[in-house]
Every structure is written in C-alpha cells, then in structure tokens.
Write an enzyme that holds these catalytic residues in place. Structure first.
Site, mmCIF file in Angstrom:
data_model
loop_
_atom_site.group_PDB
_atom_site.id
_atom_site.type_symbol
_atom_site.label_atom_id
_atom_site.label_comp_id
_atom_site.label_asym_id
_atom_site.label_seq_id
_atom_site.Cartn_x
_atom_site.Cartn_y
_atom_site.Cartn_z
ATOM 1 C CG ASN A 153 -1.703 1.253 1.397
ATOM 2 O OD1 ASN A 153 -1.762 2.070 0.483
ATOM 3 N ND2 ASN A 153 -2.322 1.425 2.559
ATOM 4 C CD1 TRP A 154 4.027 1.208 -2.513
ATOM 5 C CD2 TRP A 154 3.817 1.954 -4.611
ATOM 6 N NE1 TRP A 154 4.866 0.467 -3.304
ATOM 7 C CE2 TRP A 154 4.762 0.915 -4.602
ATOM 8 C CE3 TRP A 154 3.512 2.578 -5.823
ATOM 9 C CZ2 TRP A 154 5.416 0.476 -5.760
ATOM 10 C CZ3 TRP A 154 4.153 2.149 -6.981
ATOM 11 C CH2 TRP A 154 5.099 1.107 -6.941
ATOM 12 C CE LYS A 155 -0.252 3.450 4.552
ATOM 13 N NZ LYS A 155 -0.300 3.564 5.996
ATOM 14 C CG HIS B 259 -6.110 1.917 4.597
ATOM 15 N ND1 HIS B 259 -5.726 2.935 5.429
ATOM 16 C CD2 HIS B 259 -5.096 1.019 4.595
ATOM 17 C CE1 HIS B 259 -4.503 2.670 5.898
ATOM 18 N NE2 HIS B 259 -4.103 1.509 5.400
ATOM 19 C CD GLU C 234 -3.245 5.660 6.286
ATOM 20 O OE1 GLU C 234 -3.121 5.672 5.049
ATOM 21 O OE2 GLU C 234 -2.382 5.186 7.060
ATOM 22 C CD GLU D 64 -3.871 -2.403 7.084
ATOM 23 O OE1 GLU D 64 -2.695 -2.596 6.757
ATOM 24 O OE2 GLU D 64 -4.547 -1.449 6.690
ATOM 25 N N GLY E 109 1.876 2.612 10.639
ATOM 26 C CA GLY E 109 2.805 3.729 10.510
ATOM 27 C C GLY E 109 3.455 4.159 11.810
ATOM 28 C CB SER F 70 4.559 -1.406 12.089
ATOM 29 O OG SER F 70 4.179 -0.046 12.259
ATOM 30 N N GLY G 61 2.706 -0.919 4.325
ATOM 31 C CA GLY G 61 2.786 0.489 3.949
ATOM 32 C C GLY G 61 4.233 0.916 3.795
ATOM 33 N N GLY G 62 4.770 1.532 4.826
ATOM 34 C CA GLY G 62 6.104 2.138 4.775
ATOM 35 C C GLY G 62 7.183 1.241 4.182
HETATM 36 P P1 PGA Z 1 2.448 0.524 7.627
HETATM 37 O O1 PGA Z 1 1.027 0.701 6.877
HETATM 38 O O2 PGA Z 1 3.036 -0.769 7.139
HETATM 39 O O3 PGA Z 1 3.243 1.729 7.223
HETATM 40 O O4 PGA Z 1 2.155 0.479 9.094
HETATM 41 C C1 PGA Z 1 0.161 -0.385 6.693
HETATM 42 C C2 PGA Z 1 -1.117 0.067 6.024
HETATM 43 O O5 PGA Z 1 -1.573 1.197 6.280
HETATM 44 O O6 PGA Z 1 -1.710 -0.671 5.224
#
Ligand code: PGA
Length: 250
Positions: free
Chosen positions: A10-12, A96, A98, A168, A174, A214, A235-236
C-alpha cells in the site's frame, strides 16, 4: 487448509509516475519466478496506468487504494470500478483505516463499495481494525465483529469467494508498533469465526486474512508463518524494492 499468502504494497500518497516505474523495473527481477505467494501493488490512481504497464505479464498484480461505490456520476475526485478495470487494475482496497479516519468512511459505505467491487469482478481487500482506545477498553472483539457485519451486509456465500480481509490494528499503522504474532492470531481467529457465522465454514476456511501494521523485513517471517495469517498489507516498508522483496520472500 493451506491458503496461498498474499503480500501487498500500500503505497498510500507516495511516488511520482517516474518513481513508480523505477520501483517496478527494479522490483520485478527481484521477485521473478516467485510463485509461493501472490504479490500486489496498490498505488495512487494517477500512477495506475504506469504501474500496470510496467508490471504487465509479470507475477505482480496491481490494484487501487480506493474506489467509489457508484458506477459513474458527479463525484468529483473519485475513481470508479469501471475506470479501474479499463486501465487494467484487478484489485482494490476498501475501508482502509485512513479512509475511515480522514474521509469519514463508515461500515455502510464500505459495504456499498464491497457490493460494487464484487458486482464488477474487482477483487476486494476489506480493511478492518480497532483503534488504541478500543483495544485498551477491551473492545477489540466487538469492534471487529461490528465492522465485519457492516461490511458484509447482503453479501452471499457464493459472492464472497474473492474477498480478502486485512486486519490492521490502527495503533500499529505507521507507528513502528507491530501487533505480536499472538495478538494478530487472536484477532484473525475472531475474524474467521465471525465470517463463518455470516457466510459459512467453507467460505471462512478459504478466506485469506492479511495482517497489516508496521510489517517490516525483520518481523514479516514471524507474522506470516503463522497458520492464521495469510499474508501482509505493507505500507512504509513497501516503498523500496529491497525491503518489500525481503517481506515477499519472508
Ligand atoms: P504501515 O502501513 O506498514 O506503514 O504500518 C500499513 C497500512 O496502512 O496498510
């Protein structure tokens, strides 16, 4: 039952088309021939054509981070499933945290999006998870059950086969704070039992439930090797080809 793991990036809201193309060009040779797991990238909508073109014919799928529930219409700033399919996208994230947190997505909206994705053959990854205050108040189970019931309203067992769930915990996204494998397994067991209650044991046993929050190269093995954890939404650590490759090859 053994379920093939699904490892998703997930590159956001990161990367330009040039950076996205450079990622795919570097990443594909690193995972060439890797068929133990399914691999997918979820870039921003503006990057989709570039990433899909660069990944064409490879073992890497590409999807959207979000879709609208309407098939088309006056929804400024949104992307439809038809638009996603037309550029060659096959998957979409839905709900998601977010999106829930910053764009007021409710379980009812998640449900409408899930119906739209399934109707058009887009593979949905439905994201659920509790916030820290809910976990600390002992409400994790209740929150997960409510989110699943809301998301899956009106979905039949026959229609549910393509669905992925991503667990999640919001406090782990994050933050560098990962759920321990035990915590993740505990949540996945609750989720699978709830899916069994709503859609039957067969659907539940086959459904792939991913962990996200994470996930890094150094904790991926412990998490994904758990029988209950069928992959990861990253994500990250998915933004660089080498770290995402290390997770894919956990
Ligand atoms: P993260 O994000 O790995 O940076 O914690 C995961 C996500 O939001 O899907």
């Amino acid at each position: 039952m053994s379920r093939k793991a699904f490892i998703a990036a997930n590159w956001k809201m990161y990367k330009t088309p040039g950076q996205a193309k450079a990622f795919v060009d570097a990443f594909l040779p690193l995972v060439a021939g890797h068929d133990r797991d399914e691999i997918a990238l979820f870039p921003s909508p503006v990057l989709l054509p570039t990433v899909i073109e660069a990944a064409r014919g490879s073992n890497v799928s590409v999807g959207a981070q979000n879709i609208h529930f309407a098939e088309e219409g006056a929804y400024t700033g949104e992307t439809s499933v038809g638009q996603l399919l037309a550029v060659g996208g096959t998957h979409t994230l839905i709900g998601h945290s977010e999106r829930r947190q910053y764009f007021a997505e409710t379980d009812a909206i998640v449900n409408k999006k899930l119906h739209t994705a399934l109707k058009h053959g887009v593979i949905p990854v439905v994201c659920i998870g509790e916030v820290l205050a809910e976990r600390e108040a002992g409400k994790t189970e209740e929150v997960l059950k409510t989110q699943i019931a809301g998301a899956f309203a009106g979905i039949t067992a026959e229609a549910a086969a393509p669905i992925f769930i991503a667990y999640e915990p919001v406090w782990a996204i994050g933050t560098g704070r990962t759920a321990t494998p035990e915590m993740a397994v505990e949540a996945h067991i609750i989720i699978r039992a709830e899916v069994a209650k709503l859609l039957g044991a067969k659907v539940a046993a086959a459904m792939r439930i991913l962990y996200g929050g994470s996930v890094k190269p150094d904790n991926a093995t412990a998490l994904i090797s758990e029988e209950e954890i069928d992959g990861a939404l990253v994500g990250g650590a998915s933004l660089k080809p080498d770290s995402f490759t290390a997770i894919v090859k956990y």
